[in-house]
Each structure stands twice: as structure tokens, then as C-alpha cells.
Design an enzyme around this catalytic site. Structure first.
Site, PDB file in Angstrom:
ATOM      1  CG  ASP A  25      -1.804   1.303   1.222  1.00  0.00           C
ATOM      2  OD1 ASP A  25      -1.742   2.248   0.437  1.00  0.00           O
ATOM      3  OD2 ASP A  25      -2.314   1.405   2.273  1.00  0.00           O
ATOM      4  CE  LYS A  87      -1.499   7.060  -3.386  1.00  0.00           C
ATOM      5  NZ  LYS A  87      -2.186   5.905  -2.408  1.00  0.00           N
ATOM      6  CD  GLU A 185      -4.957   3.739  -2.801  1.00  0.00           C
ATOM      7  OE1 GLU A 185      -5.748   4.452  -2.268  1.00  0.00           O
ATOM      8  OE2 GLU A 185      -3.718   3.835  -2.880  1.00  0.00           O
ATOM      9  CG  ASP A 207      -9.139   4.652   1.433  1.00  0.00           C
ATOM     10  OD1 ASP A 207      -8.739   5.428   2.497  1.00  0.00           O
ATOM     11  OD2 ASP A 207      -8.272   4.110   0.629  1.00  0.00           O
TER      12      ASP A 207
HETATM   13 MG    MG Z   1      -4.425   4.717   1.827  1.00  0.00          MG
END
Ligand code: MG
Ligand code: ADP
Length: 620
Positions: A25, A87, A185, A207
Site C-alpha cells: 500500500d 503521491k 485500493e 476510504d
Molecule cells: Mg490509503
């Protein structure tokens, strides 16, 4: 899907050998690595027993590169050489960042294709920064598992576009990792829950991480995971809660204009206070600023909830939209999976519970669930579960299409199409004798190309000269299981082929995606008008072209006043084309059509005479 089992020399038990594969992840805030050990997925800890690695990289003065907690704590004192949230920058360009409101303490280079951060160790791209994080996790995994990895499944937000996915793959390559699959994800989270609980039905994955919010609607049935819709907000996460609390502290202590170091210090203290408030009913922030002033503020959980409730509510809009896109109501949802450290906050749990009328699923650790699911998928892809395969279906976040004449976007793969997917569409030439065609690939929901994002352009050459509209060019879009796009085009009668891998010159940032989705909905009426206008313009331009060509050939057939009338009508049409509405253009087209009727009749007579010349009656 499973890789071939290869017997290694001297290992008779090779087919049963467990191949070492991990799930990673690669988060905005924190990254984790997990693997399946003795049949169940576990996150692998570092020497200190911690599983989460802060996604922070520091380029030190002695050529040293620090990754993780050490780098995070140095951020306060060395912000320009310490990179966090890479990211947010990966697969994007400086131009993308100009629309971003987050403050970034870096010295950016001027490269237009890829972001460069000038550190004391030279220019570093977000790809290289991410590669450092991946390298650290790879080393950790190999030490912990005791061998070389055959590969890794790396997770990406469902919203990541082609450039961001490609850049993530590049980072893995730099880190010496073989990417078995890029996995969305939320899908990874559902794998973790689905397999553990043997769940079936429609699930929502909520999320809320450090900097982003993603929501997905998934259909789970035995061994099958299908993503029905995705949505989110790329500028909403735990950081915003920290920031709200930080502003509150400034107000409470009548502070304005803090220096970089003081800001970083207070931000890290407010984040700690926020996390404390998940388990305690109050938390204190105490600090001494660089000018000697001291701060001591106690915040109650209730006060924190009041300050940030609007942020929690903001997550509900993309949730509603995703349900709508999936064509389901709240009552159809069998379970809500909570992912991301920020879903630990009690008011988030409460709001989600109230909205769906059910207690969200949170029996797995929300920080770990994505990495755990990725590890399970990696185990399958590495060939360790020959009879335990599942089929994974993801979707495209935005429609993919082509520019057609008149600046219109023709959708080829609509958004939320299941991956992998391939679709073909036929296009034709616009002009007589046209031998080349530029194929412009765009992504977005709007009708006009100028409102979509350009992904790539490529040229198909060698189309045999034919009359306008006679060539048949079949364009095939393919999006693979990693969500990466390739486009090919072929002229059907001759088989002339052109192909590209879409490697865009810049990334499509998530804000733009969210904005494009919103625009696509709110501008539907405006877009229809624009489309009608563009279609009228195409018709007008081809008429002007045809009349002009005829005038060059046979203009001598016309009386001076006839010629003047036609020229006046062409000029009128050209001026309508500049700023007229669709109806005005159509009216001018009709007028030019009428004024050329007589000319057309004269041309036809002349052509018949030409054809008849030199031929005997018998030949006809
Ligand atoms: Mg995450
Ligand atoms: P990402 O996916 O963006 O890397 P994570 O899922 O690791 O992020 O979430 C990080 C966020 O979760 C941070 O904003 C952090 O402050 C928040 N967080 C972690 N633990 C808690 C907690 N106990 N209470 C509230 N927020 C938390």
C-alpha cells in the site's frame, strides 16, 4: 491469471515451493507491506515492530537518504530536502500544481513533463521519491520473509489516471520490484474483507486517508469482485482535520504569520492531538515557539467534532454520487467497509453509520486493510493458490474518447466500464483524398475536446485517397487490468495500421477528474448547445469548401451578379461561423445552398457535355 509454475533446478518439490510475493500500500501519508504467511495475510513490521512507514523521504547533507519516521521528524527542520506526499505529485506536472491550493515547501525545477524537486542531492522526481519508499519496503520484506521477492502487487487510488499509474510502475521499476499488478485500493480492501468473511452482495468502500478520500461501490459474489462505480475527493483527508484544528489554535492564541518551523511543529502537535481525541475525550497542545512564546490549549472531543463536522459531511457528496452511478440506493448496500486512518475518528464512523443506517465494517485495521488485500492478490498472482483464483474486475474512472472533426469528443469507453476492456469505433475521413489522420485521445465527460483532458495524439498515415467519408478507420481502445490504455487504429479496406502506447506528456490530476465529472453533469445543457454548434460548423465548413472548389473549376459559368451573390453568402456564412449560434449558422448554410442551386444545375449540364464529347451515341 496464475503464473506458470516453474520447477527450479535441483528442487523436486518446486511446484509446492511458496513463491515470495508481497502487497504494497503505497500511501500518501503512510505505506505498508504485507504478505501471506501460513495461509493468512499479515503486515510486515520493521526492526522496531512498526508496520506503517511514513511516506517521507529526506535527502541528507552527507549523501544519505532517510525514509520513514526519521525523515518525518526532520521535516520540521529541513523542509526543502524532505519530501512528503510524493503521491500527490506523481504522474503530474508543474502546470497541474498551479491549480492546487496546498502549500508545498519545495523548490521546484522547471521541467515541464515531470515535476522536479531541487534538493541538496540534486533534482528528484516524485517517481524517484516513491522508489525510495518502495525500496525500503522491499528490503524490509526480503529480510522478514528470508528470500528474494518474485513480485509485488502495488495499490493505487481507483481515481489514478494513466499517467499516475504509469509513474507508479516506473517507481517500482526503479526500486527493482517486479509489478505483478496495480490494484485499486478499495478493491484491495474488499478482497481483505470478502475473503475473511465470505461476504456476498453490494459493498461500499469508504476510504478516508491522510490527504484523499475515495469511495467505491463493489459487487462481491463468490470469487468475483466487480467495481460498479468510483468517486471521491482528492483534496480531502486527515490533513484537512489537522489544518482546521491548527487554525483554531492560532485563533485561540491570537497568533498570525508563523514561520515555517513553528507551523510544522504546531501541525504535528495538532495531528497528535486529533489522534488522541479518537480514544480520549480531551487532548492538550503545548509548545514553545521559536520566539519564546508558549502555547497551551486543551481541546475537547466535542469541540473538535464541531470544528470539523463540515469536513465529514463533505465526504457524503461523492458517496451519494457513487451510489447514483452504480444505480443503487442505500438500502441495497450489504456492508460499508471502512479504510484509511481517518476513519478511526468517531464522528466519521457515526456519520457513515447514520447515512447508511447500519454499523460500518471495521473489524479489520483500517490502516492495514489495503495492504492485506494486496498481499492476498499477490499470493494468487505468484501462483501460490492454483485452485483459489478470483477474478477481479475494476472500472475506468473517466470516459475515454477521440476528437472528431469540429472539436467534438466522441466517447469510446464510457466511464465506469469494467476492466480489462477493449472497444472499437469506426471513423471516416472528412476531405476528399485525405491520406493521413491524426487521432487525438482525450479523457473526460464533456462534449467538447477543449473541455476534456488531452492524453495523446498519434497519426495514421497511408490511408488510400478516397472520397470524403469513404475510408473506414477502426480505432480500438484497450485498457488493461492495471488501468493502462493503449490505442490502435486501422483503415479497414487496406489494413493500414498505426499504434501507440498512450504515454501522456502530463498527468491528469484528481481534482481535474472530480471537476470534470462535476462539469459533465452541471453543463449538460450548455454542452448540447456547444455540440449542436460544432455540428453546424462542420456542415458549414464542408459546404464552403465544396462551393469554393466548384467556383475555381466552373466559376466562368456564372453571371457577374450571380457570382457576387454567392460570394456574399459565403462571406455571411464565414462571419456566422466566427460568432453565430447553431441556428444562425444553419440559416446561413441554407441561404448559401439556395443561392448555389442554379450554379449546380449549370455545372451538371457542363459535365454532361464534357462526358459526351468525343463519344458516339453507341458508346452511351
Ligand atoms: Mg490509503
Ligand atoms: P494514506 O492512505 O493517505 O497514506 P492513512 O490511511 O495511513 O493515509 O491515514 C493517515 C491519516 O489517518 C492521517 O491523517 C492520520 O492523522 C490519521 N489517523 C491515524 N490514526 C488516527 C487516529 N487514531 N485517529 C484519527 N486519525 C488518525
Amino acid at each position: 491469471m496464475a503464473l506458470l509454475q516453474i520447477a527450479e533446478p535441483g528442487m523436486s518439490a518446486a511446484p509446492h515451493q511458496h513463491r515470495l510475493a508481497v502487497g504494497i500500500d503505497l500511501g500518501t501519508t503512510n505505506s505498508l507491506v504485507a504478505a501471506v504467511r501460513s495461509g493468512s495475510a499479515v503486515c510486515l513490521p520493521d526492526e522496531g515492530g512498526r508496520v506503517t512507514l511514513p511516506s517521507v523521504v529526506r535527502y541528507g547533507s552527507d549523501g544519505e537518504i532517510q525514509v520513514g519516521a526519521q525523515a518525518l521528524s526532520a521535516q520540521k527542520t529541513d523542509p526543502a530536502n524532505t519530501v512528503s506526499s510524493a503521491k500527490r505529485l506523481i504522474g503530474r506536472t508543474l502546470a497541474d500544481l498551479q491549480q492546487e491550493h496546498h502549500y508545498l515547501p519545495y523548490r521546484f525545477g522547471q521541467n515541464e513533463r515531470v515535476i522536479e524537486l531541487n534538493t541538496r542531492q540534486g533534482a528528484k522526481t516524485p517517481i524517484e521519491v516513491s522508489a525510495e519508499i518502495l525500496k525500503t519496503l522491499k528490503t524490509r520484506a526480503e529480510a522478514s520473509l528470508g528470500g528474494d521477492l518474485v513480485g509485488a502487487v502495488i495499490t493505487v487510488p481507483a481515481y489514478f489516471d494513466d499517467a499516475q499509474r504509469q509513474a507508479t510502475k516506473d517507481a517500482a521499476r526503479l526500486a527493482g520490484l517486479n509489478v505483478l499488478r496495480l490494484l485499486n485500493e478499495p478493491t484491495a480492501a474488499a478482497i481483505a474483507y470478502g475473503l475473511d468473511n465470505a461476504s456476498e452482495g453490494t459493498f461500499v468502500v469508504y476510504d478516508l486517508g491522510g490527504g484523499t478520500f475515495d469511495v467505491s461501490v463493489l459487487q462481491l459474489s463468490k470469487g468475483l469482485f466487480e467495481v460498479k462505480a468510483t468517486g471521491g475527493n482528492s483534496a480531502l483527508g486527515g490533513d484537512d482535520f489537522d489544518h482546521r484544528l491548527f487554525c483554531h489554535l492560532l485563533e485561540e492564541n491570537s497568533l498570525s504569520q508563523l514561520g515555517e518551523q513553528d507551523s510544522q511543529l504546531l501541525l504535528s502537535l495538532t495531528r497528535a492531538a486529533k489522534e488522541t481525541l479518537t480514544t480520549e475525550t480531551e487532548a492538550a497542545v503545548s509548545a514553545t515557539l521559536s520566539d519564546g512564546r508558549t502555547i497551551h490549549t486543551v481541546i475537547t472531543r466535542q469541540a473538535f467534532h464541531n470544528l470539523t463536522q463540515h469536513l465529514v459531511l463533505k465526504t457524503m457528496e461523492p458517496v451519494k454520487q457513487a451510489l447514483k452511478d452504480a444505480g443503487i440506493g442505500k438500502a441495497d448496500v450489504s456492508g460499508v467497509i471502512m479504510v484509511g486512518g481517518s476513519t478511526r475518528m468517531l464522528h466519521v464512523q457515526q456519520a457513515v453509520g447514520t447515512f447508511f443506517g447500519q454499523t460500518p465494517l471495521n473489524n479489520l485495521n483500517p490502516d492495514e486493510v489495503v495492504a492485506l488485500g494486496a498481499a492476498m492478490q499477490a499470493d494468487v498472482l505468484a501462483g501460490n493458490k492454483p485452485d483459489g483464483e478470483w477474478l477481479l474486475l475494476d472500472v475506468t474512472p473517466l470516459s475515454l474518447g477521440l476528437e472528431t472533426y469540429g472539436g467534438l469528443a466522441e466517447k469510446v469507453i464510457p466511464r465506469n466500464s469494467t476492466l480489462p476492456t477493449a472497444r472499437a469505433q469506426e471513423f471516416t475521413t472528412f476531405k476528399d483524398g485525405q491520406t493521413a489522420m491524426t487521432i487525438h485521445v482525450v479523457q473526460g465527460e464533456r462534449e467538447l475536446v477543449s473541455d476534456c483532458r488531452s492524453l495523446a495524439k498519434f497519426t495514421l498515415r497511408g490511408i488510400p485517397p478516397m472520397a470524403a467519408g469513404a475510408a473506414r478507420i477502426r480505432v480500438t481502445f484497450q485498457v488493461d487490468a492495471d488501468g493502462l490504455l493503449s490505442v490502435s487504429a486501422q483503415e479497414q479496406s487496406t489494413g493500414v495500421q498505426a499504434q501507440i502506447e498512450v504515454k501522456p506528456s502530463y498527468g491528469l490530476d484528481d481534482d481535474t477528474i472530480t471537476q470534470m465529472l462535476k462539469d459533465g453533469m452541471s453543463n449538460a445543457a450548455e454542452d448540447m448547445a456547444a455540440r449542436a454548434r460544432a455540428e453546424a460548423a462542420v456542415e458549414a465548413e464542408s459546404l464552403i469548401e465544396a462551393v469554393s472548389a466548384a467556383l475555381t473549376l466552373d466559376g466562368d459559368l456564372l453571371e457577374a451578379d450571380e457570382l457576387a451573390a454567392i460570394e456574399a453568402d459565403i462571406a455571411a456564412l464565414q462571419s456566422r461561423l466566427k460568432n453565430g449560434a447553431a441556428e444562425d449558422i444553419r440559416a446561413a448554410v441554407a441561404k448559401l445552398g439556395r443561392s448555389t442551386d442554379n450554379f449546380a444545375a449549370k455545372r451538371m449540364n457542363r459535365n454532361i457535355q464534357r462526358a459526351l464529347q468525343g463519344q458516339s451515341v453507341d458508346d452511351i
